[in-house]
Design an enzyme around this catalytic site. Structure first.
Site, PDB file in Angstrom:
ATOM      1  N   SER A   8      40.249  41.079  39.044  1.00  0.00           N
ATOM      2  CA  SER A   8      40.887  40.766  40.316  1.00  0.00           C
ATOM      3  C   SER A   8      39.852  40.471  41.386  1.00  0.00           C
ATOM      4  O   SER A   8      38.647  40.635  41.172  1.00  0.00           O
ATOM      5  CB  SER A   8      41.752  41.941  40.771  1.00  0.00           C
ATOM      6  OG  SER A   8      40.917  42.965  41.287  1.00  0.00           O
ATOM      7  N   LYS A   9      40.348  40.033  42.528  1.00  0.00           N
ATOM      8  CA  LYS A   9      39.470  39.710  43.652  1.00  0.00           C
ATOM      9  C   LYS A   9      38.509  40.857  43.965  1.00  0.00           C
ATOM     10  O   LYS A   9      37.399  40.642  44.419  1.00  0.00           O
ATOM     11  CB  LYS A   9      40.308  39.406  44.903  1.00  0.00           C
ATOM     12  CG  LYS A   9      40.893  38.022  44.937  1.00  0.00           C
ATOM     13  CD  LYS A   9      42.393  38.057  45.223  1.00  0.00           C
ATOM     14  CE  LYS A   9      43.157  38.463  44.002  1.00  0.00           C
ATOM     15  NZ  LYS A   9      44.595  38.547  44.113  1.00  0.00           N
ATOM     16  N   ARG A  10      38.977  42.056  43.687  1.00  0.00           N
ATOM     17  CA  ARG A  10      38.152  43.227  43.976  1.00  0.00           C
ATOM     18  C   ARG A  10      36.858  43.238  43.161  1.00  0.00           C
ATOM     19  O   ARG A  10      35.906  43.912  43.526  1.00  0.00           O
ATOM     20  CB  ARG A  10      38.928  44.504  43.649  1.00  0.00           C
ATOM     21  CG  ARG A  10      40.087  44.760  44.576  1.00  0.00           C
ATOM     22  CD  ARG A  10      40.885  45.979  44.138  1.00  0.00           C
ATOM     23  NE  ARG A  10      41.469  46.661  45.284  1.00  0.00           N
ATOM     24  CZ  ARG A  10      40.850  47.574  45.995  1.00  0.00           C
ATOM     25  NH1 ARG A  10      39.624  47.941  45.681  1.00  0.00           N
ATOM     26  NH2 ARG A  10      41.430  48.145  47.030  1.00  0.00           N
ATOM     27  N   ASP A  11      36.853  42.523  42.064  1.00  0.00           N
ATOM     28  CA  ASP A  11      35.671  42.538  41.204  1.00  0.00           C
ATOM     29  C   ASP A  11      34.580  41.599  41.698  1.00  0.00           C
ATOM     30  O   ASP A  11      33.463  41.623  41.185  1.00  0.00           O
ATOM     31  CB  ASP A  11      36.061  42.162  39.770  1.00  0.00           C
ATOM     32  CG  ASP A  11      36.965  43.202  39.137  1.00  0.00           C
ATOM     33  OD1 ASP A  11      36.583  44.384  39.166  1.00  0.00           O
ATOM     34  OD2 ASP A  11      38.030  42.844  38.635  1.00  0.00           O
ATOM     35  N   GLN A  12      34.915  40.768  42.678  1.00  0.00           N
ATOM     36  CA  GLN A  12      33.960  39.769  43.152  1.00  0.00           C
ATOM     37  C   GLN A  12      32.648  40.359  43.632  1.00  0.00           C
ATOM     38  O   GLN A  12      31.607  39.743  43.519  1.00  0.00           O
ATOM     39  CB  GLN A  12      34.571  38.961  44.306  1.00  0.00           C
ATOM     40  CG  GLN A  12      35.547  37.916  43.832  1.00  0.00           C
ATOM     41  CD  GLN A  12      36.374  37.403  44.982  1.00  0.00           C
ATOM     42  OE1 GLN A  12      36.661  38.121  45.920  1.00  0.00           O
ATOM     43  NE2 GLN A  12      36.766  36.152  44.911  1.00  0.00           N
TER      44      GLN A  12
END
Length: 513
Positions: free
Chosen positions: A272-276
């Site tokens: 997810s975006k959180r992993d960016q």
RNA sequence: GCCCCCAUCGUCUAGGGGACCAGGACGUGGCCCUUUCAAGGCCAAAACAGGAGUUCGAAUCUCCUUGGGGGCACCA
């Protein structure tokens, strides 16, 4: 007791296509139907890719359909990003917004009338009902169920009330059978069965008059004559609802396959975006397609990479074209288990693709990345040096680190000590630089071949190893201990600039001493 | 809590009962090549989650356990 009128169900005959009795196999028509609420996610791109591969393999049609029924989250910017990203990857659609097609419109917000019509048909035929339960009541229900550690969902309060259209603000819910079971045949997994008692009366039409995914996707897939659905794993749970919907309508359900999701490198949940923000082994974790582009990955490499996750080319081959992949692509060969993206492999693959490119074409690709880093690019120089960085750069954006010294008027040597090579000191370095200066200055032909010939002779004459002599000159001329091959670099840099920089380095070393 | 899906080296995968003391790739380590860094070559370590069963024979089939994932919205 409800205060609104009771709606009497009545049967109407509705014109509808019946393909149930049609024995001829349907032409392959598949779709990628994203909901543009953010930038295109790499997992979405993989879903699109598999659909595209399948369509192309079967000489079928690949359709892009915009599912914008969530008015709160949809943005036009996101839709544009989806199209740009898909184009960048080379996944072109045959029907869809911008290209049209005879089954349009391809944006669900433009089809609302149709969904309402079919929702009414379901109500009229006893397959669905109006529900005017308030959000508060539903929230209370959920809270209560949470307290009792049970989750049975909506309590079917309005199921048998036969509410009419004048019952205030209402939604339309599907009347799920309460007993028996529903089986869905997944092309990769085989039969998946659910007890109907575990299933719910899900909302088909929201109170704003727009459909939920469930209604919209069934109606659209049917009228767009979709033959195969390839969608993400997370839809398995609602697949029985969709199957029941097709059954209620009397439509043939497309063949269906649920693609595995891509997991977070963190080991927790989906990517997810959180992993960016994170990286793995020095490689940045990327999530959106646009990030892959910005980071300097080639679309061909990304496509190749993505094709090999969840599906494998076979023959122990890692590198192949989409054309080669589509020849072999089969739904049944897709690996149903979720997995992570092997980013290290992408880095390697990207370098493989970079090395295969024609140098001039690569130079053109690199140019915008250099400019993005504020460099003023001399195309002749770039083309001259590109062959020498081709096997050194993993991404296009890395070119700046290697080439900035060629396009900047001035370079700075952070620490003069860098000029001093292994087993050397200030004095011997100064002697080496001065001798190099004289040797290079005396050259009529400043080609890298002539430079190398002269400098090797010099090294031998001075009793220095090539690495010692060349290393000092490398730092002097490029400002870096690591650079493209020295003589090629100086050739591109030009004789005057090269000599000037060696001279500056000598001065620097003398002051520092 | 309930339902569903999944399970081979660190990672991506090959494998569809004997061809497997499990093959490839990335990554990792070593050596070679070498003007730095790469690229390239060679070599190495590294896996069938556990337990029952079926079978002459199981990584492959069945069941259980465990672990991971997904879902349980008027989001898709």
């Amino acid at each position: 007791m409800p205060t609104c009128s009771v709606h009497q169900p009545y049967a109407i005959s509705h014109p509808r296509r019946s393909i149930l009795s049609d024995p001829t196999p349907r032409p392959v028509r598949v779709r990628f139907a994203p909901s543009p609420t953010g930038y295109l996610h790499i997992g979405g791109a993989r879903t699109a890719l598999f659909n595209w591969l399948f369509a192309r393999k079967h000489k079928g049609v690949f359709i892009l359909r915009i599912e914008d029924t969530d008015q709160k989250r949809y943005t036009a910017e996101a839709e544009q990003d989806f199209k740009d990203s898909l184009h960048w990857l080379g996944l072109n659609w045959d029907e869809g917004p911008d290209v049209g097609g005879e089954f349009g419109p391809y944006r669900q917000s433009e089809r609302s009338e149709m969904y309402q019509q079919w929702a009414n048909w379901l109500i009229d035929n006893g397959y669905a009902y109006r529900c005017n339960c308030t959000a508060e009541r539903l929230a209370g229900l959920r809270k209560e169920q949470g307290k009792q550690k049970v989750r049975i969902g909506y309590d079917r309060h309005c199921r048998d009330l036969n509410l009419g259209p004048d019952c205030g603000e209402y939604v339309v819910r599907f009347k799920m059978p309460v007993d028996g079971e529903t089986t869905v045949y997944d092309e990769m997994r085989g039969n998946i069965s659910f007890q109907n008692a575990d299933l719910q009366d899900l909302v088909l039409l929201k109170s704003d008059g727009l459909p939920t995914y469930h209604l919209a996707n069934v109606v659209d897939d049917h009228f767009m004559e979709i033959s195969h659905i390839m969608r993400a794993d997370e839809w398995i749970a609602t697949a029985p609802l969709h199957a029941r919907l097709y059954q209620a309508f009397g439509w043939e359900m497309p063949k269906i396959a649920h693609l595995p999701v891509i997991l977070s490198p963190s080991g927790k949940g989906k990517l997810s975006k959180r992993d960016q923000a994170f990286e793995e082994g020095g490689t940045k974790i990327l999530v959106q397609v646009r990030e892959f582009r910005e980071a300097g990955y080639l679309p061909e490499a990304v496509v190749n990479f993505l094709t090999n996750v969840g599906w494998a080319f076979g023959d122990d081959r890692e590198e192949f074209t989409p054309e080669e992949a589509m020849e072999r692509f089969e739904l049944k060969d897709i690996n149903p288990s979720a997995g992570k993206l092997p980013f290290d492999k992408l880095v390697w693959l990207n370098n493989q693709y970079i090395m295969m490119m024609a140098p001039d074409a690569l130079a053109e690709k690199i140019k915008p990345y250099l400019e993005a880093d504020g460099l003023v690019v001399d195309m002749d120089k770039l083309k001259a040096i590109t062959p020498y960085i081709q096997e050194r750069i993993k991404t296009l954006s890395e070119a700046s680190e290697w080439l900035a010294f060629l396009f900047k008027a001035e370079i700075t040597i952070d620490d003069p000590v860098q000029l001093i090579q292994k087993n050397m000191d200030v004095d011997s370095t100064l002697r080496a630089l001065k001798a190099s200066y004289d040797t290079l200055k005396g050259l009529g032909d400043f080609s890298h071949e002539q430079q190398e010939k002269a400098m090797r002779a010099l090294a031998e004459q001075m009793g220095l190893k090539a690495g010692q002599l060349f290393g000092s000159v490398r730092v002097a001329t490029s400002g870096q201990p690591v650079s493209p091959p020295l003589f090629q670099s100086m050739e591109v840099l030009g004789k005057d600039v090269s000599l000037k920089r060696i001279e500056d380095a000598i001065k620097l070393l003398m002051i520092d001493d």
